[in-house]
Scaffold this motif. Sequence first.
Motif, PDB file in Angstrom:
ATOM      1  N   VAL A 182       0.854  -1.187   0.000  1.00 20.77           N
ATOM      2  CA  VAL A 182       0.000   0.000   0.000  1.00 20.77           C
ATOM      3  C   VAL A 182       0.886   1.233   0.000  1.00 20.77           C
ATOM      4  N   SER A 183       0.781   1.997  -1.080  1.00 17.15           N
ATOM      5  CA  SER A 183       1.553   3.229  -1.243  1.00 17.15           C
ATOM      6  C   SER A 183       3.042   2.995  -0.991  1.00 17.15           C
ATOM      7  N   GLY A 184       3.541   1.890  -1.540  1.00 17.52           N
ATOM      8  CA  GLY A 184       4.972   1.608  -1.482  1.00 17.52           C
ATOM      9  C   GLY A 184       5.423   0.837  -0.270  1.00 17.52           C
ATOM     10  N   GLY A 185       4.578   0.709   0.743  1.00 20.94           N
ATOM     11  CA  GLY A 185       4.955  -0.027   1.940  1.00 20.94           C
ATOM     12  C   GLY A 185       4.178  -1.318   2.059  1.00 20.94           C
ATOM     13  N   ALA A 186       4.777  -2.322   2.657  1.00 22.70           N
ATOM     14  CA  ALA A 186       4.114  -3.610   2.811  1.00 22.70           C
ATOM     15  C   ALA A 186       2.898  -3.486   3.714  1.00 22.70           C
ATOM     16  N   ALA A 187       1.789  -4.101   3.299  1.00 20.63           N
ATOM     17  CA  ALA A 187       0.592  -4.145   4.133  1.00 20.63           C
ATOM     18  C   ALA A 187       0.609  -5.432   4.943  1.00 20.63           C
ATOM     19  N   ALA A 188      -0.082  -5.437   6.050  1.00 24.29           N
ATOM     20  CA  ALA A 188      -0.121  -6.615   6.913  1.00 24.29           C
ATOM     21  C   ALA A 188      -1.128  -7.618   6.364  1.00 24.29           C
TER      22      ALA A 188
END
Length: 401
Positions: free
Chosen positions: A291-297
């Motif tokens: 999500v927006s470049g960062g890993a989502a859980a």
Amino acid sequence: MVRQTASAIAVALLLVAGAVPASAVAASGESHAYAGAHVTFDVQGSAVTDYAVDGETIVERIGVQSASQASSSGSGVLGADGGLDLSATANVDLSGLTLGATTAASATVEAESGATLTAHDENNGVLVVESGDESQVVVATLSADAEAAADGDRRVEVTTASGTEATFLAVGNASVTVNDDGNVSGQVGANGTIVLRAYPDGKSAADDRTEELIASGRAAGEVYAGAAADASAEASASVVTYANETAITAEQSAENTVNVTVERADETGKVLVATVSEAAVGSTEDLDVAVSGGAAAEVSSYGELEAALGGDESAYMVTREASGNATVYVAFDHFSARTASISGADGGDQQSSTETTTETSSTTESSGSGGATTSGGSPGFGVVTLAGALTALAAFLARRD
């Protein structure tokens, strides 16, 4: 806000079997007002008729009329308390309809009363009814021998004579019920929609959960990336938006990666539902979501998924189907602009992005209510060429000779 559709295919991701206009001819050879890869229907006077998904007729007739006109016409729909009696809609004089804009992925029918009915040519054949500037009464006559059962005033479940299931959902300022004739009636106002979803391949637990998210107003929209009806066809995208004042863009940014960007003026978190096939993401066995470049859980329960709404971190959950498709639920913890990148096997090699869909609803978000919808089509994910379709037809005729 002005609704926009950059030419392409809209939110729910599916495949288009060809570049021939969807309003041309159905596979059976019968001419329809609209004939897509999944959805066919006609428009006759004041009703959309023979609304079918994958050849199964779900609704014989569906039409609308403004609530003010319906209550003042002596149709019997005005209740003793001055409100609308949706159980008594058989005599409502429905508004005239006109087929409006059509694309390879959708068709919009416009009513003289100001309402719109938008059909989305994807796996579930989603039909969305919006009120326009005035509250509307919706009347749907089901196919012969179909049965309908109301679950509160937010959901009516339908089973056709052949066993195909479908559901009418009320989102936001709307309600649905089973009327005295055993058919479906509803009322939809500003910031509300009535949604019809069909399940020609059977209804799953994931489908039930998707319905709950839509009816409760927690779903921002759907994205489908489906399998081609023809082996030579490439994947394409289709979009349905349920939340108000929401813009959604879908693009394929890598060989096995689909990016979906959701923009909302309201910061409240919502859930994006994306159904993807191997044609779009390579393999659905081991999907990654950022999500927006960062890993989502990644979470394993719907409770954990919904807990992410308004939390500190976005989350996602994946359910897989026997067909090989996967449904990815992405819970954005907040907005305004967030991008979900869904990647299958070998999805890391970036390619140039090709925008396929931009959709903006035309209404204003209000306390979790449902919103507007529209869709279009573009060559971003690829379609079968007209030349290929004609070649296949010629080969077929040659075999007959």
